[in-house]
Write a protein that holds these residues in place. Structure first.
Motif, PDB file in Angstrom:
ATOM      1  N   VAL A 117       0.690   5.626  -0.316  1.00 15.59           N
ATOM      2  CA  VAL A 117       1.943   4.930  -0.656  1.00 15.59           C
ATOM      3  C   VAL A 117       2.614   4.390   0.605  1.00 15.59           C
ATOM      4  O   VAL A 117       3.088   3.246   0.625  1.00 15.59           O
ATOM      5  CB  VAL A 117       2.894   5.878  -1.425  1.00 15.59           C
ATOM      6  N   ILE A 118       2.670   5.198   1.647  1.00 12.89           N
ATOM      7  CA  ILE A 118       3.279   4.743   2.909  1.00 12.89           C
ATOM      8  C   ILE A 118       2.506   3.555   3.476  1.00 12.89           C
ATOM      9  O   ILE A 118       3.090   2.574   3.959  1.00 12.89           O
ATOM     10  CB  ILE A 118       3.315   5.903   3.931  1.00 12.89           C
ATOM     11  N   LEU A 140       3.363   0.500   1.501  1.00 14.50           N
ATOM     12  CA  LEU A 140       4.699   0.002   1.840  1.00 14.50           C
ATOM     13  C   LEU A 140       4.668  -0.815   3.133  1.00 14.50           C
ATOM     14  O   LEU A 140       5.340  -1.850   3.254  1.00 14.50           O
ATOM     15  CB  LEU A 140       5.688   1.173   1.970  1.00 14.50           C
ATOM     16  N   MET A 194       3.241  -4.084   2.267  1.00  7.92           N
ATOM     17  CA  MET A 194       4.232  -4.906   1.575  1.00  7.92           C
ATOM     18  C   MET A 194       5.172  -5.592   2.561  1.00  7.92           C
ATOM     19  O   MET A 194       5.480  -6.785   2.428  1.00  7.92           O
ATOM     20  CB  MET A 194       5.058  -4.039   0.621  1.00  7.92           C
ATOM     21  N   LEU A 195       5.635  -4.855   3.563  1.00  7.25           N
ATOM     22  CA  LEU A 195       6.537  -5.434   4.564  1.00  7.25           C
ATOM     23  C   LEU A 195       5.847  -6.542   5.362  1.00  7.25           C
ATOM     24  O   LEU A 195       6.496  -7.488   5.820  1.00  7.25           O
ATOM     25  CB  LEU A 195       7.046  -4.339   5.510  1.00  7.25           C
ATOM     26  N   GLY A 225       3.144  -3.574  -4.437  1.00  3.00           N
ATOM     27  CA  GLY A 225       4.269  -2.721  -4.806  1.00  3.00           C
ATOM     28  C   GLY A 225       4.034  -1.967  -6.103  1.00  3.00           C
ATOM     29  O   GLY A 225       4.402  -0.790  -6.236  1.00  3.00           O
ATOM     30  N   ALA A 245       1.687   0.880  -5.408  1.00  2.00           N
ATOM     31  CA  ALA A 245       2.392   1.948  -4.689  1.00  2.00           C
ATOM     32  C   ALA A 245       3.283   2.744  -5.643  1.00  2.00           C
ATOM     33  O   ALA A 245       3.354   3.985  -5.559  1.00  2.00           O
ATOM     34  CB  ALA A 245       3.223   1.337  -3.560  1.00  2.00           C
TER      35      ALA A 245
END
Length: 338
Positions: free
Chosen positions: A65-66, A69, A72-73, A309, A312
């Motif tokens: 998940v991290i 993320l 995603m950024l 997303g 995640a």
């Protein structure tokens, strides 16, 4: 085609590696502490509901998940179209003779007015081209720096008049030299200098200036206005014709030989302008030969962070629902006994 719009955020993936090291160190210390209580196999029988693999699976899910993320950024994008576009464009500096002789009416409605009409028609056919205006008589100056603003070009063009020049005469050399310094620094683009004149060169050096322009990769075209037999020059103050110091009517003649020499030296062409539209067609054809084809490969990109997303979020829900201890419902299933 896949890319990241902000790849600097991918450095956050280092957090995943750091957390993995911390997790490994914590698990090793935990095993060490358990050994102090006694035999590990005995301890397992004392803690039947403790799962050996669930905490590890939950940690791996959090790590993923991290990582997602961070991705995603970084804004992952997928190109959905790649094609090739060809763009035509040249740079044109037009040097207009506004000496008094350009008032002659051997070309309707006058030499200067006909020149304005031709330039305006030329601008109407421009698309990706740039244009600049220079006016000259005894001196030369830039009326409009090179631009792709065709509305401004027409506005400046309409304001051109012989009364703008205090120093009369015809200095073709100054006009050509100023034109050579009026282009942009862009390379691999056709560059044309169009000299509009009746060819009455009073200063000399025009042929040499045209040759120098050719050496810099510019083509010099000359539009010759007027009649070789001559025409009287109107005097706007008296409404009659201009007269010289001897009381004779001033006659202005087109100097075709000079115009042809300049065009030849400048690797361009000489075009005689009369009362027909043939000169306009010839000029358009000459400039068409200068147009450069520029190929540009481009791609339209769509954002893909939404899909990342969603993945995640689903993994985070699974991690929350997955307990550290064995589930009573699945306790009898062999797959979940661990």
């Amino acid at each position: 085609m896949f890319r990241f719009e902000d790849p600097k955020y991918l450095w956050l993936l280092l957090v995943v590696a750091v957390l993995a090291l911390i997790r490994f160190a914590t698990y090793y210390n935990q095993k060490k502490r358990l050994r102090k209580f006694g035999d590990t196999e005995l301890l397992k029988t004392l803690m039947p509901d403790v799962s050996r693999w669930r905490p590890f699976v939950k940690f791996c899910l959090l790590e993923v998940v991290i990582a997602l993320l961070a991705i995603m950024l970084a804004r992952p994008q997928m190109g959905n179209r790649i094609s090739e576009e060809k763009r035509e464009g040249i740079e044109t500096i037009i040097a207009i003779d506004i000496s008094n002789s350009m008032r002659a009416k051997d070309v309707n409605p006058s030499r200067l007015d006909k020149a304005k009409m031709m330039v305006e028609n030329l601008v109407d056919h421009f698309t990706d081209d740039k244009i600049g205006l220079i006016v000259f008589a005894g001196d030369a100056f830039v009326q409009l720096p090179i631009t792709s603003d065709y509305v401004s070009a027409k506005m400046f063009l309409n304001n051109i008049d012989p009364s703008m020049m205090v120093n009369q005469g015809t200095n073709l050399k100054a006009a050509i030299e100023m034109a050579t310094y009026s282009f942009t620094q862009q390379e691999n683009v056709g560059k044309a200098i169009i000299v509009i004149t009746d060819g009455e060169d009073h200063e000399g050096g025009a042929v040499e200036a045209a040759n120098a322009a050719k050496e810099k990769g510019m083509n010099v075209y000359v539009l010759g206005f007027g009649d070789t037999n001559g025409s009287p020059v109107p005097d706007p103050e008296t409404g009659s014709f201009m007269i010289d110091n001897h009381g004779e009517t001033v006659m202005s003649r087109l100097n075709e030989d000079m115009c042809k020499e300049i065009a030849q030296a400048g690797n361009g062409a000489y075009i005689h302008v009369d009362n027909t539209s043939s000169a306009q067609r010839l000029l358009d054809n000459e400039l068409d030969n200068l147009q450069k084809m520029e190929s540009t490969v481009y791609s339209d990109f769509d954002e893909q962070f939404q899909a990342v997303g969603i993945i995640a979020l689903l993994l985070l829900i699974i991690e929350i629902c997955l307990l550290d201890r064995k589930n009573i419902v699945f306790k009898k299933i062999k797959l979940f006994k661990r």
